[in-house]
Enzyme design. Structure first.
Site, short mmCIF file in Angstrom:
data_model
loop_
_atom_site.label_atom_id
_atom_site.label_comp_id
_atom_site.label_asym_id
_atom_site.label_seq_id
_atom_site.Cartn_x
_atom_site.Cartn_y
_atom_site.Cartn_z
N GLU A 32 41.41 35.05 33.78
CA GLU A 32 40.76 35.70 33.00
C GLU A 32 41.62 36.89 32.48
O GLU A 32 42.13 37.65 33.54
CB GLU A 32 39.35 36.33 33.50
CG GLU A 32 38.36 36.67 32.31
CD GLU A 32 37.34 37.51 33.16
OE1 GLU A 32 37.31 37.99 34.21
OE2 GLU A 32 36.37 37.42 32.26
N HIS A 34 42.71 40.49 32.14
CA HIS A 34 42.35 41.63 32.58
C HIS A 34 43.09 43.03 31.77
O HIS A 34 43.62 44.00 32.42
CB HIS A 34 42.72 41.84 33.94
CG HIS A 34 41.36 41.20 34.81
ND1 HIS A 34 41.34 39.91 34.78
CD2 HIS A 34 40.31 41.89 35.22
CE1 HIS A 34 40.14 39.59 35.31
NE2 HIS A 34 39.68 40.67 36.15
N HIS A 118 34.37 37.44 40.38
CA HIS A 118 34.31 37.15 38.76
C HIS A 118 32.71 37.18 38.72
O HIS A 118 31.93 36.32 38.88
CB HIS A 118 34.92 35.99 38.56
CG HIS A 118 34.74 35.76 37.06
ND1 HIS A 118 35.34 36.37 36.10
CD2 HIS A 118 33.91 34.60 36.33
CE1 HIS A 118 35.02 35.76 34.78
NE2 HIS A 118 34.26 34.75 35.09
N GLU A 120 30.53 36.73 36.37
CA GLU A 120 30.00 35.72 35.55
C GLU A 120 29.79 34.35 36.64
O GLU A 120 28.84 33.62 36.03
CB GLU A 120 30.76 35.28 34.30
CG GLU A 120 30.94 36.21 33.30
CD GLU A 120 31.72 37.27 33.38
OE1 GLU A 120 32.16 37.65 34.56
OE2 GLU A 120 32.22 38.06 32.30
N HIS A 175 35.46 45.80 33.88
CA HIS A 175 36.32 44.73 33.85
C HIS A 175 37.57 45.33 33.29
O HIS A 175 37.89 45.94 32.30
CB HIS A 175 35.97 43.62 32.70
CG HIS A 175 36.75 42.83 32.28
ND1 HIS A 175 37.18 41.68 33.30
CD2 HIS A 175 37.69 42.51 31.30
CE1 HIS A 175 38.19 40.87 32.76
NE2 HIS A 175 38.33 41.40 31.56
N GLU A 180 39.33 47.33 39.51
CA GLU A 180 40.24 46.19 39.68
C GLU A 180 41.67 46.85 39.72
O GLU A 180 42.58 46.16 40.40
CB GLU A 180 40.14 45.11 38.62
CG GLU A 180 38.54 44.37 38.81
CD GLU A 180 38.42 43.41 38.09
OE1 GLU A 180 38.27 42.38 38.13
OE2 GLU A 180 38.51 43.83 36.66
#
Ligand SMILES: [Zn+2]
Length: 255
Positions: A32, A34, A118, A120, A175, A180
């Site tokens: 994904e 970032h 993650h 989701e 996110h 992160e």
């Protein structure tokens, strides 16, 4: 350091550890975007790094990470329209989790931990676990257990205060943000370019989802908050808090 990655063991060494009843940690991530400042694999690398350290501390093993996850949602991951983001249908995530758990059970593993990186993925991991437990029961296996966790839930208020200085935007818009990016700066600095961080306020969304999504709701960077305050030092703190907290939780839960 003891080898903890199942994939790096020959099968007799693996079977020997399984016979000892050790827990197996399974990182679950995604591919994904970032943001423009970071690689697309933090959701795999971060739970893997945490799993490795926890496994060292509690005498566990780490299964290969599941490198793809459920579709990026706009209000937690920027959205699945973003370039690079490569996702699975929910059914595929569910069945992948179910299949891996049933294989581990076949080897004799009885304690498993799904370490989610993650957001989701959460409901689909839970569904995969439920299906695996149900099917294992049909086979007469009733002592197989599973813990599902997301590593950020182990970050305590004191660490949040130290890192965000009262400006914590909430995990939902983290996110590609400070959390992160800090962990990546500490663990994989070669995969972060802080000169590419875009400075923008945290994304704001209405209290509903809209489909098909409205791309203009997502900040142009793809991040839901700015990583400008990220640092390797924060990353080191977050890592140690997560490794300690998860290790303690697993010792208690499995005893
Ligand atoms: Zn992420």
């Amino acid at each position: 350091m003891r080898r903890v990655h199942i994939g790096e063991l020959a099968w007799p060494a693996y079977v020997e550890k399984v016979r000892q009843g050790v827990p197996v940690l399974i990182p679950v991530g995604s591919l994904e975007q970032h943001g423009p400042h970071m690689s697309m694999n933090p959701d795999v690398l971060l739970p893997t790094a945490i799993s490795e350290r926890v496994a060292q501390n509690i005498d566990g093993l780490v299964a290969p990470a599941i490198a793809y996850g459920y579709k990026s949602q706009q209000k937690s991951g920027g959205g699945n329209h973003m370039p690079g983001t490569t996702s699975l249908d929910g059914l595929t995530v569910t069945q992948t989790i179910r299949d891996v758990l049933k294989e581990l059970a076949r080897h004799g593993v009885r304690k498993t931990v799904l370490v989610n990186g993650h957001y989701e993925n959460s409901a689909f991991i839970a569904e995969g676990v439920d299906l695996a437990l149900r099917e294992l029961r049909w086979d007469g296996i009733r002592d197989f257990s599973c813990i599902i966790l997301s590593y950020w839930d182990f970050i305590d208020q004191a660490s949040i205060d130290t890192i965000y200085q009262g400006d914590f935007p909430g995990w939902a818009v983290e996110h590609g943000g400070v959390l992160e990016t800090s962990l990546m700066l500490h663990l994989h600095p070669d995969l972060v370019d802080m000169s590419q961080v875009r400075n923008h306020p945290p994304a704001t969304f209405p209290p509903y989802d809209f489909f098909p999504i409205k791309p203009e709701w997502t900040p142009e960077s793809g991040c839901l908050s700015s990583a400008s305050r990220a640092s390797a030092e924060h990353g080191k703190l977050i890592l140690s808090v997560c490794v300690q907290g998860i290790g303690d939780a697993l010792r208690t839960a499995f005893d």
